[in-house]
Design an enzyme around this catalytic site. Structure first.
Site, PDB file in Angstrom:
ATOM      1  N   ASP A  10       0.880  -1.170   0.000  1.00  0.00           N
ATOM      2  CA  ASP A  10       0.000   0.000   0.000  1.00  0.00           C
ATOM      3  C   ASP A  10       0.923   1.227   0.000  1.00  0.00           C
ATOM      4  OD1 ASP A  10       0.928   0.189   2.588  1.00  0.00           O
ATOM      5  OD2 ASP A  10      -1.038   0.178   3.550  1.00  0.00           O
ATOM      6  N   CYS A  67       3.064  -3.343   4.007  1.00  0.00           N
ATOM      7  CA  CYS A  67       2.277  -2.187   4.424  1.00  0.00           C
ATOM      8  C   CYS A  67       3.067  -1.487   5.529  1.00  0.00           C
ATOM      9  CB  CYS A  67       0.863  -2.585   4.850  1.00  0.00           C
ATOM     10  SG  CYS A  67       0.741  -3.722   6.251  1.00  0.00           S
ATOM     11  N   THR A  69       2.860  -1.769   8.866  1.00  0.00           N
ATOM     12  CA  THR A  69       3.264  -2.703   9.923  1.00  0.00           C
ATOM     13  C   THR A  69       3.474  -4.129   9.432  1.00  0.00           C
ATOM     14  OG1 THR A  69       0.953  -3.236  10.336  1.00  0.00           O
ATOM     15  CG2 THR A  69       1.912  -1.432  11.644  1.00  0.00           C
ATOM     16  N   HIS A 100       8.928 -24.487   8.748  1.00  0.00           N
ATOM     17  CA  HIS A 100       7.872 -25.124   9.558  1.00  0.00           C
ATOM     18  C   HIS A 100       6.472 -24.886   9.011  1.00  0.00           C
ATOM     19  CE1 HIS A 100      10.206 -25.776  13.568  1.00  0.00           C
ATOM     20  NE2 HIS A 100      11.020 -25.846  12.525  1.00  0.00           N
ATOM     21  N   HIS A 135       5.594 -31.222  10.036  1.00  0.00           N
ATOM     22  CA  HIS A 135       5.144 -29.858   9.749  1.00  0.00           C
ATOM     23  C   HIS A 135       4.058 -29.851   8.670  1.00  0.00           C
ATOM     24  CE1 HIS A 135       8.350 -28.541  12.308  1.00  0.00           C
ATOM     25  NE2 HIS A 135       9.247 -29.170  11.555  1.00  0.00           N
TER      26      HIS A 135
HETATM   27  C1  RB5 Z   1      -1.726   2.634   6.617  1.00  0.00           C
HETATM   28  O1  RB5 Z   1      -1.754   3.821   7.328  1.00  0.00           O
HETATM   29  C2  RB5 Z   1      -1.564   1.461   7.569  1.00  0.00           C
HETATM   30  O2  RB5 Z   1      -2.681   1.312   8.374  1.00  0.00           O
HETATM   31  C3  RB5 Z   1      -1.283   0.183   6.793  1.00  0.00           C
HETATM   32  O3  RB5 Z   1      -0.172   0.375   5.985  1.00  0.00           O
HETATM   33  C4  RB5 Z   1      -0.980  -1.048   7.606  1.00  0.00           C
HETATM   34  O4  RB5 Z   1       0.051  -0.802   8.523  1.00  0.00           O
HETATM   35  C5  RB5 Z   1      -2.120  -1.749   8.195  1.00  0.00           C
HETATM   36  O5  RB5 Z   1      -1.968  -2.800   8.822  1.00  0.00           O
END
Ligand code: RB5
Length: 145
Positions: A10, A67, A69, A100, A135
């Site tokens: 994203d 993304c 996180t 695994h 596994h």
């Molecule tokens: C975008 O702001 C953020 O929410 C997205 O990139 C991601 O981290 C969501 O899990």
């Protein structure tokens, strides 16, 4: 060995995606960038499902989703049957999710993991083989629920 790799992000993972596309191409992998083409705001599940579709239709191909996180991408991708998406923040994660869990998608968080570490994680993920055996029995249990 060169792998077929579908990659998407994203807006929050865009710049790490660009780095990884170049890095993996230089390593000789067949990389397909499913976007976005610029860091415009977009919804990570849309990107996740572009990659899950390709990974499921490909023969032994892998996916990488980025993304902010890595959490949202992994949640979205793991809703798709046949997908085993692993969020990795360290080398142990990247290796163990292949050995695994036979992970077929690596999820990374650009706001969490530096570019150098992310390149190493992608390399380890693509170079590590599934161990099978007990596994395999365990990941087959995913389909019982
Ligand atoms: C975008 O702001 C953020 O929410 C997205 O990139 C991601 O981290 C969501 O899990």
């Amino acid at each position: 060995m060169a792998k077929k790799v579908f990659i998407a992000s994203d807006h929050a993972g865009f710049s790490l995606k660009q780095v990884l596309v170049q890095h993996l191409q230089e390593k000789g992998h067949d990389v397909v960038d499913l976007g976005p083409e610029e860091a415009v705001s977009c919804d990570y599940p849309d990107s996740a499902f572009k990659v899950t579709d390709k990974v499921l239709s490909g023969d032994g191909s892998f996916g990488i989703l980025i993304c902010g996180t890595g959490i949202g991408m992994s949640m979205a991708a793991n809703r798709v049957k046949g997908i085993r998406a692993a969020l990795a923040t360290c080398e142990f994660h990247a290796r163990a999710c292949r050995e695994h869990n036979n992970a077929n998608i690596l999820c990374l968080g650009e706001r969490v993991t530096g570019k150098g570490v992310a390149m190493d994680l992608a390399d380890i993920f693509l170079e590590t083989e599934f161990l099978g055996g007990r596994h395999l029995r365990r990941i087959e249990l995913f389909n019982t629920k």
